[in-house]
Design an enzyme around this catalytic site. Structure first.
Site, short mmCIF file in Angstrom:
data_model
loop_
_atom_site.label_atom_id
_atom_site.label_comp_id
_atom_site.label_asym_id
_atom_site.label_seq_id
_atom_site.Cartn_x
_atom_site.Cartn_y
_atom_site.Cartn_z
N SER A 181 31.19 9.96 -20.39
CA SER A 181 30.58 10.36 -19.23
C SER A 181 29.50 9.27 -18.51
CB SER A 181 30.22 11.67 -18.46
OG SER A 181 29.56 12.80 -17.82
N ASP B 29 29.79 8.87 -11.33
CA ASP B 29 29.32 8.99 -12.90
C ASP B 29 30.24 7.93 -13.28
OD1 ASP B 29 30.64 11.10 -13.32
OD2 ASP B 29 29.45 11.46 -15.08
N ASP C 83 32.94 8.84 -15.11
CA ASP C 83 34.40 9.55 -15.97
C ASP C 83 34.61 10.75 -13.82
OD1 ASP C 83 32.01 11.43 -16.11
OD2 ASP C 83 33.48 12.56 -17.61
N ASP D 142 32.75 14.11 -13.26
CA ASP D 142 32.88 14.44 -13.07
C ASP D 142 31.21 14.64 -12.83
OD1 ASP D 142 30.59 13.92 -15.42
OD2 ASP D 142 31.59 15.49 -16.18
#
Length: 440
Positions: free
Chosen positions: A91, A229, A231, A233
């Site tokens: 992440s 960010d 990824d 999410d």
């Protein structure tokens, strides 16, 4: 082994191919069809290979989605009729880190019970390993990101005339750009080349890392800025004036819109959320429910009947009717729609009340024992306490929270009130109780 965001750590130390193999075997022992996707980190390729091998060893058929955002992977569990998904991602963590996060068919991260089953299998090496004839297959699926874009475009009106700057942070957030363009917005991108080294800014989108986005929005006279960010999410925002929007303020804006769309609905937020969110939600006719810190806990609460939204000030936004995964693409379009319908983001932000907040981190040798003593004292002294995650005490003019860090030998103290004097008093009370526990 697993925390609230899966298993995560430095590659070659906490996270190895052996880790991914074990997770794959554990998940594959209880599933028939599993998706595997990863973010842009170079280490993700070998970890995804290892997870796939473990899944197939236990008879699960694997569908590889390649490099995709986390919400893209989570949505496709149901769309591709799979039982689960393994996301190889750290992440917003720095480039040397990686990890694995598990997703269920509902689009929600594995809950505590599902994680317990995985951990038990790994601890006991209890894998349903198969012989040659029963090994799982592996196929690839192209076009996952395009499907997400098509799905999102179909849910929003046109954004003609809206100008947006999107900072992708060298991550997987491209579907946000594609959807905005398809809806007619004028889009300028920053840090749009996928690069798992995150060379241009830290992966986590916050006030410190988004100075470039703030300056670009102001220089281009854009209507708003969006940041993701690694990824995708998480989604954070910048106003038309080039100012970073604090997470609590963004959470308040999203929560209010959700309640206005479904009068009387509830909003799920973690226990460290600002008082302004509950004030705004109650004024709109809704109610706030508190959860443990972590998007998996917010999603679990938001999945219950009567909830229209759940979120964390860190940038995780969940609309349960759409998906139980924090979806930065959806959040970006929701914010664009809000600006299109309600006017400049700077004006919306200025209308949200601001309160006084005090935060400090206190190093401790044994945070578990210290927090036990803190909980005993606070629950004995105060009537309005919440012990979901640390101890939160609500007072007439504010609140405070004493909570152990999930990753460091620290106890975090947060106090907030509607004025400076009350915030300082609440912080002093919390710190006094913590000091007493430490003295013992």
């Amino acid at each position: 082994m697993f925390g609230t965001s899966g298993v995560r750590g430095t590659v070659g130390d906490e996270i190895t191919a052996e880790t991914a193999l074990a997770v794959g075997r554990a998940v594959g022992s209880d599933a028939e069809r599993v998706l595997v996707g990863r973010d842009v980190r170079d280490s993700g390729a070998l970890l995804a290979d290892a997870a796939s091998a473990g899944l197939r060893e236990c008879g699960a058929d694997v569908v590889r989605l390649g490099v995709v955002s986390t919400p893209t992977l989570a949505r496709h569990v149901a769309w591709l009729d799979a039982d689960a998904a393994v996301g190889v991602t750290a992440s917003h963590n720095p480039a040397p880190d990686n990890g694995l996060k598990l997703w269920s068919r509902s689009g929600q991260a594995f809950d505590a019970a599902a994680i317990d089953r995985v951990e038990r299998r790994i601890d006991d090496r209890d894998y349903d390993l198969q012989g040659y004839a029963a090994l799982g297959t592996e196929t690839t699926h192209d076009g996952a990101s395009a499907r997400v874009v098509d799905h999102l475009v179909g849910r929003f009106p046109a954004f003609e005339g809206l100008s947006v700057v999107v900072d992708l942070g060298n991550g997987t957030g491209r579907p946000t750009v594609e959807a905005l363009v398809a809806l007619g917005a004028s889009v300028t991108t920053l840090n749009a080349q996928e690069d798992g080294r995150f060379p241009t800014r830290k992966s986590e989108p916050n006030a410190d890392s988004l100075d470039g986005l703030c300056r670009t929005v102001e220089a281009l006279d854009a209507d708003l800025g969006i940041a993701h960010d690694g990824d995708a999410d998480r989604m954070m925002a910048v106003t038309d004036a080039g100012a970073f929007v604090p997470g609590d303020v963004l959470l308040a804006l999203f929560s209010r819109e959700a309640v206005r769309s479904a009068p009387g609905s509830r909003v799920a937020v973690p226990v460290d959320t600002s008082l302004l969110v509950s004030d705004v939600v109650r004024e709109a006719g809704g109610e706030v429910s508190y959860t443990r810190v972590g998007d998996v806990h917010v999603a679990e609460e938001a999945a219950k009947e009567g909830y229209g939204f759940g979120g964390e000030p860190s940038g995780a936004w969940i609309w349960p009717a759409e998906t139980l995964c924090p979806d930065a693409h959806l959040a970006a379009l929701r914010l664009a729609a809000l600006v299109t319908e309600s006017g400049p983001l700077s004006t919306l932000v200025e209308a949200v009340p601001t309160y006084e907040t005090r935060r400090e981190n206190v190093p401790v040798a044994d945070k578990t024992r210290v927090m036990q003593r803190v909980a005993e004292r606070l629950t004995a002294q105060f009537d309005e306490t919440l012990t979901l995650d640390g101890v939160r005490v609500d007072a007439e003019d504010g609140w405070f929270l004493v909570r152990a860090s999930g990753t460091e030998p620290l106890v975090r103290v947060t106090a907030e009130a509607r004025d400076v004097a009350a915030a300082e008093r609440l912080q002093s009370t919390a710190r006094r109780v913590l000091d007493e526990a430490l003295d013992d």
